[in-house]
Design an enzyme around this catalytic site. Structure first.
Site, PDB file in Angstrom:
ATOM      1  N   GLU A  29     -12.295  -5.655 -19.557  1.00 19.36           N
ATOM      2  CA  GLU A  29     -12.005  -4.243 -20.313  1.00 19.36           C
ATOM      3  C   GLU A  29     -14.069  -3.606 -19.824  1.00 19.36           C
ATOM      4  O   GLU A  29     -15.033  -4.120 -19.523  1.00 19.36           O
ATOM      5  CB  GLU A  29     -12.043  -4.266 -21.537  1.00 19.36           C
ATOM      6  CG  GLU A  29     -10.536  -4.262 -21.426  1.00 19.36           C
ATOM      7  CD  GLU A  29      -9.531  -3.491 -23.316  1.00 19.36           C
ATOM      8  OE1 GLU A  29      -9.457  -3.018 -23.369  1.00 19.36           O
ATOM      9  OE2 GLU A  29      -8.704  -4.914 -23.683  1.00 19.36           O
ATOM     10  N   ASP A  51      -2.102   3.156 -26.526  1.00 18.11           N
ATOM     11  CA  ASP A  51      -3.687   2.409 -26.697  1.00 18.11           C
ATOM     12  C   ASP A  51      -4.582   2.377 -27.449  1.00 18.11           C
ATOM     13  O   ASP A  51      -4.073   2.620 -28.267  1.00 18.11           O
ATOM     14  CB  ASP A  51      -4.804   2.070 -25.200  1.00 18.11           C
ATOM     15  CG  ASP A  51      -4.808   0.558 -25.066  1.00 18.11           C
ATOM     16  OD1 ASP A  51      -4.743  -0.449 -25.440  1.00 18.11           O
ATOM     17  OD2 ASP A  51      -4.986   0.806 -23.860  1.00 18.11           O
TER      18      ASP A  51
HETATM   19  C1  BGC Z   1      -6.010  -2.667 -23.308  1.00 16.50           C
HETATM   20  C2  BGC Z   1      -4.770  -2.838 -23.304  1.00 16.50           C
HETATM   21  C3  BGC Z   1      -3.940  -3.880 -23.815  1.00 16.50           C
HETATM   22  C4  BGC Z   1      -4.532  -3.898 -25.673  1.00 16.50           C
HETATM   23  C5  BGC Z   1      -3.694  -4.959 -26.772  1.00 16.50           C
HETATM   24  C6  BGC Z   1      -6.513  -2.912 -25.015  1.00 16.50           C
HETATM   25  O1  BGC Z   1      -8.354  -2.936 -25.393  1.00 16.50           O
HETATM   26  O2  BGC Z   1      -6.599  -1.668 -22.713  1.00 16.50           O
HETATM   27  O3  BGC Z   1      -4.198  -2.977 -21.740  1.00 16.50           O
HETATM   28  O4  BGC Z   1      -2.637  -3.939 -23.668  1.00 16.50           O
HETATM   29  O5  BGC Z   1      -5.698  -3.921 -25.553  1.00 16.50           O
HETATM   30  O6  BGC Z   1      -4.188  -5.682 -26.432  1.00 16.50           O
END
Ligand code: BGC
Length: 674
Positions: free
Chosen positions: A446, A257
């Site tokens: 998030e 990630d």
């Molecule tokens: C998230 C992921 C996401 C990635 C790409 C990260 O901050 O945890 O779920 O796929 O960003 O956007």
């Protein structure tokens, strides 16, 4: 000579490097990334969703460089977070978030929604989706709770495999099960903070959806950014190579990630240098690094191979997987967006699936005195922040990452718009037959959604209390990504409707349910807590709920609403629950006056086991549609595997003995021999 054999070490490492669009949006940087640094994958949007044409132009620009200006002509694999529909393409179909999809208890609907998402991804020219989220939602504070299929591992596994199957059904879009493993259980509830889980807990509650989705053929996996018991998952050879590859037999691409390899050094402090961080991640077993905006990973990996720390055949393994995925998706022969696929974008048929999903997700939690459905002639006082908000209907990851900017949304009604067309809205509770108070959470994604208190914010509680205090029957509609505590206003409300974040067809779907044009059938896919400090889950052990009295009975479980709660405008009755061998049968009857859908949930409980058993675990579920008076015998087949639990050595154990099978208020005991 194979393609891999023709590649230089730098070209191979480039394939393992993924950059975010923002880092390469400028033409010189894009060229440097693809031509000089041999980058194999790009992801994301810059700030907001692109139009369909915008995507096509961008992908053409990228693939032109990759296929024409590089030695090998290897196309770029573009990745995107379409987590509840085509949420990064303007006008894309927006479904309820997974938490609402889970409330449908309908794997077919989840599969259909994923098919629509894949079609719209392909129409956008995007072959790699970073979905489905298969983290199990067992920590309601976590700001990504809404991205999960709820708290139950079995439900999440069934819906997760359906999502993967649907997403990959054309063979031209790859699904990514994420975020392996334990991400959803941060102790504090804050995003990307440590999970304190035992091995048994991980295996019993968090691994099953990944196992099921791997078996369903998921093409890719994204790793958890956090750590389990001090071990960052993306540095763990045991979790990544031994368990994911070995035990689960996962053959696809493993991507880390956002910036997570760097974080092994700068946040987790398990790697004294960036080079150590890269070594740890590669040795753990990753294939691709979402760097996302620099070449440190590539530079350090090159140095590690050059100095012999990492053998080149280890690099080859990862590159082979990445090339295989590009080949499988047809990128080598069709690197460009398909113009014909545009016809598959935002079709009426897709919108109808979003509408069905929104309707099926809505969960009626309380309906005292049949306050719902509303009379069509009712005078309704509508209030609350959710009444006029589009962002509160759609949640995070909607045309922008945070989902808070409705100016990017296609034309869609708010709940006020949807109700205004169908009932008489009045200006004060005094003039009203019923009040509808729309509460909850505005969009977040998030860590931006981290909270310190699960309680619904005080001004909203005060609003609900004041309306309830006016003596008008009050219905609360909840638009929220996680169960915010509503204890102080729940008793005063006659009706409570949980709508989660239902997406672009959400307002009409809520209006349909409030007015009785749709008979609600959603079931709560998590335990709705009554108190912020009593976050006890449905599959707890007896000792988790010992009351405070001297006799300490296991009766201190009083959630606001139990897992599986969901009322209907008709009534269902269960009878004749029988177990024959491992076959369970129960008769369901629609005893009310309307056609309705019932989700039949079968739970099991082992009376005694070597390790304290759960009071109940979801073992099977199905849905039945019944007209008034109609009965259906529902048959479930259990297995020893379902009746097993994870033993102290981390392996499933089946212990013979007495079990309960439970459906609704019925329980029957059966024994299974050795
Ligand atoms: C998230 C992921 C996401 C990635 C790409 C990260 O901050 O945890 O779920 O796929 O960003 O956007």
């Amino acid at each position: 000579m194979s393609l891999l054999d023709r590649m230089t070490l730098e070209e191979k490492i480039g394939q393992m490097t993924q950059l975010t669009l923002g880092a390469v949006i400028d033409s010189a940087r894009l060229r440097e990334a693809i031509v000089t640094r041999h980058v194999g994958s790009i992801l994301n949007v810059v700030d907001t969703a692109l139009t369909l044409d915008g995507w096509h132009a961008l992908i053409r620009r990228i693939q032109d460089i990759a296929t024409k200006d590089t030695r090998l002509g290897m196309p770029i694999l573009y990745g995107i977070d379409f987590v509840h529909g085509a949420n990064y393409t303007r006008g894309g179909t927006i479904f309820p978030h997974n938490i609402g999809m889970a409330a449908t208890f309908d794997p077919d609907l989840v599969r259909e929604a994923a098919e629509v998402t894949a079609r719209e991804a392909l129409a956008s020219g995007l072959p790699w989706n970073f979905a489905p989220v298969l983290d199990v939602g067992r920590q309601p504070l976590w700001p990504r709770f809404y991205e999960t299929f709820g708290e139950d591992p079995y439900l999440a596994a069934r819906l997760g495999e359906a999502a993967v199957t649907g997403m990959q059904s054309s063979g031209r879009v790859a699904a990514t099960m994420k975020h392996y493993l334990g991400y959803s259980a941060p102790r504090t509830g804050w995003d990307r903070t440590p999970a304190a889980l035992t091995e048994r807990d991980v295996r019993e509650h968090f691994l099953p959806p990944f196992r099921a989705a791997a078996a369903a053929g998921a093409d890719a996996v994204m790793l958890n950014s956090g750590d389990i018991d001090g071990m960052p998952v993306h540095a763990s050879r045991r979790w990544v190579t031994d368990v994911l590859r070995g035990e689960l037999g996962f053959k696809g691409v493993i991507v880390t990630d956002y910036a997570d390899v760097t974080f092994l050094h700068t946040r987790h402090h398990v790697a004294p240098t960036m080079r150590d961080a890269v070594r740890l991640a590669i040795n753990a077993g990753i294939d691709m690094c979402m760097t996302p905006d620099n070449y440190e990973f590539a530079d350090e990996l090159l140095a590690l191979v050059r100095d012999g720390t990492i053998p080149e055949h280890r690099i080859d393994e990862s590159v082979r997987r990445i090339l295989n995925l590009k080949t499988k998706l047809g990128l080598l022969s069709h690197p460009y967006p398909d113009d014909a696929a545009q016809a598959e974008f935002a079709t009426d048929a897709s919108r109808r699936v979003a509408q069905r999903a929104a309707r099926a997700s809505i969960t009626l939690l309380k309906n005292d005195g049949h306050v719902l459905p509303l009379q069509k002639s009712a005078r309704v006082f509508l209030t609350g922040p959710g009444a006029t908000s589009l962002t509160m209907l759609n949640g995070g990851w909607t045309y922008t990452w945070q989902g808070t900017d409705a100016s990017h949304f296609p034309d869609a009604p708010t709940l006020r718009d949807a109700l205004r067309r169908r009932v008489q809205l009045v200006e004060s509770p005094a003039e009203a037959d019923v009040a509808v108070v729309v509460l909850g959470e505005d969009a977040y994604a998030e860590w931006v959604g981290d909270i310190d208190d699960l309680t619904l914010p005080e001004p909203q509680l005060a609003l609900a209390k004041s309306v309830e205090g006016k003596g008008v029957p009050t219905v609360l509609v909840l638009l929220e990504g996680r169960p915010r505590i509503i204890r102080d206003v729940a008793d005063g409300a006659k009706g409570i409707v949980m709508a989660y974040w239902p997406g672009m067809r959400g307002a009409e779907a809520i209006a349909d349910v409030l007015l009785g044009d749709v008979n609600p059938s959603g079931r709560l896919p998590f335990t709705y807590p009554r108190y912020p400090n009593a976050l006890i889950l449905d599959d707890h052990r007896f000792t988790e709920i010992l009351s405070r009295g001297f006799d300490r009975k296991p009766d201190a479980f009083y959630p606001q609403f139990a897992f599986g709660t969901g009322l209907s405008y008709t009534t269902f009755a269960y009878r004749d629950l029988r177990v024959d061998g491992l076959t369970v049968r129960v008769t369901v009857t629609n005893t009310g006056t309307r056609q309705g859908r019932d989700a039949v949930l079968l739970f099991t409980h082992q009376h005694y086991a070597s390790l304290a058993p759960a009071v109940r675990r979801l073992a099977r579920f199905t849905t039945v549609d019944l007209v008034p008076g109609e009965s259906r015998v529902v048959t479930f087949t259990l297995s020893r595997e379902t009746l097993s639990y994870v033993g102290q050595d981390g392996r499933p154990v089946f212990e013979a003995g007495a079990f309960d099978a439970m459906v609704g208020d019925l329980t029957t005991t059966f024994t299974v021999g050795p």
